[in-house]
Design an enzyme around this catalytic site. Structure first.
Site, short mmCIF file in Angstrom:
data_model
loop_
_atom_site.label_atom_id
_atom_site.label_comp_id
_atom_site.label_asym_id
_atom_site.label_seq_id
_atom_site.Cartn_x
_atom_site.Cartn_y
_atom_site.Cartn_z
N TYR A 77 0.75 -0.86 0.29
CA TYR A 77 -0.04 0.08 -0.17
C TYR A 77 0.69 1.46 -0.11
O TYR A 77 1.01 1.88 -0.67
CB TYR A 77 -1.24 0.12 1.54
CG TYR A 77 -2.12 1.60 1.26
CD1 TYR A 77 -2.96 1.10 0.57
CD2 TYR A 77 -1.54 2.43 2.20
CE1 TYR A 77 -3.53 2.89 0.77
CE2 TYR A 77 -2.22 3.29 2.34
CZ TYR A 77 -3.40 3.51 1.26
OH TYR A 77 -4.30 4.47 1.35
N LYS A 130 1.23 4.18 -3.37
CA LYS A 130 0.71 5.58 -2.58
C LYS A 130 2.02 6.81 -3.15
O LYS A 130 1.73 7.97 -3.89
CB LYS A 130 0.71 5.74 -1.36
CG LYS A 130 -0.93 5.92 -1.02
CD LYS A 130 -1.88 5.92 -2.54
CE LYS A 130 -3.32 5.53 -1.85
NZ LYS A 130 -4.20 6.01 -2.91
#
Length: 252
Positions: free
Chosen positions: A155, A159
């Site tokens: 994750y 990003k």
């Protein structure tokens, strides 16, 4: 439908933040295209906001599927006439785990949505904005994409990639009247946050999280306000920026 009103396309529109984004742009006079992989939740969102056919349309879409994205964006352009704002709010956190326990399947699925999906939506919408002579795109980064937090190698790195893509596209298309920025929230009071805390507890963590000096998670509408600002004329000279909305988490 008033074809003179501007159009905003929002992915992940049925989520906690997505719902507030739809509300904000609707209230500001936009025609809104609600896009999400879950059609039932999408229709529930539209009903909860009492969205009329004059105000918006719902489209089921897997943003990681190139053909679906191209087809859906073309349909939206044909139906609505234009696309003035694209908000890439769709994203998943996957399963948190130490890197050695992080499965490749988990990693790949996160990238498919967060990175490839964001790219595909920009890839499909940018030619429309170039033809129109302008537009605004807001992508979703995260404080997780700005610092190496544990348990989120997939994750967090996804990003980082979104923030990097944002700056690249801003550089390429800023001269054509298209502004591309990202917003990076910290903790936001949504179902995603609650699922994350459950995941932490499953891993034996105590469930305590760092909220920064504000001492609270953001409300979804606070993130929506930041996104709307970046897409609005008030931010007309902001391009390639990453607006951090974390209550001071990164400085504490």
């Amino acid at each position: 439908m008033d074809m003179n009103k501007p159009v905003c396309v929002i992915t992940g529109a049925s989520g906690g933040i997505g719902t507030e984004l739809v509300r904000k742009f609707r209230d500001q006079g936009y025609r809104v295209a609600l896009v999400d992989v879950d059609l039932a939740r999408l229709e529930q969102t539209a009903a909860s906001l009492e969205l009329t056919g004059e105000q918006g349309v719902c489209r089921q879409l897997d943003i990681s599927d190139e053909e679906q994205v191209a087809r859906t964006v073309a349909q939206l352009r044909a139906q609505l006439g234009r696309i003035d704002v694209l908000v890439n709010a769709a994203g998943i956190v996957g399963r948190y785990a130490p890197t050695v326990d992080y499965t490749f399947e988990n990693f790949r699925k996160i990238y498919a949505v967060n990175v490839f999906g964001t790219f595909l939506m920009m890839h499909a919408v940018l030619p429309i904005m170039v033809e129109q002579g302008g537009g605004a795109i807001v992508n979703f980064g995260s404080v997780s994409g700005m610092r190496g937090y544990t348990l989120e190698v997939g994750y967090g790195s996804s990003k980082w990639a979104v923030i990097g893509m944002t700056q690249t596209v801003a550089n390429e298309y800023g001269g054509r009247g298209i502004r591309v920025n990202s917003v990076s929230p910290g903790w936001v009071d949504t179902g995603m946050m609650r699922r994350t805390l459950d995941n932490y507890r499953d891993l034996g963590e105590n469930g305590e999280i760092h909220l920064g000096p504000s001492g609270r998670a953001a409300r979804p509408e606070e993130i929506a306000e930041a996104v709307y600002f970046l897409s609005s004329p008030a931010a007309s000279h902001i391009n390639g920026a990453n607006l951090v909305v974390d209550g001071g988490m990164l400085v504490d």
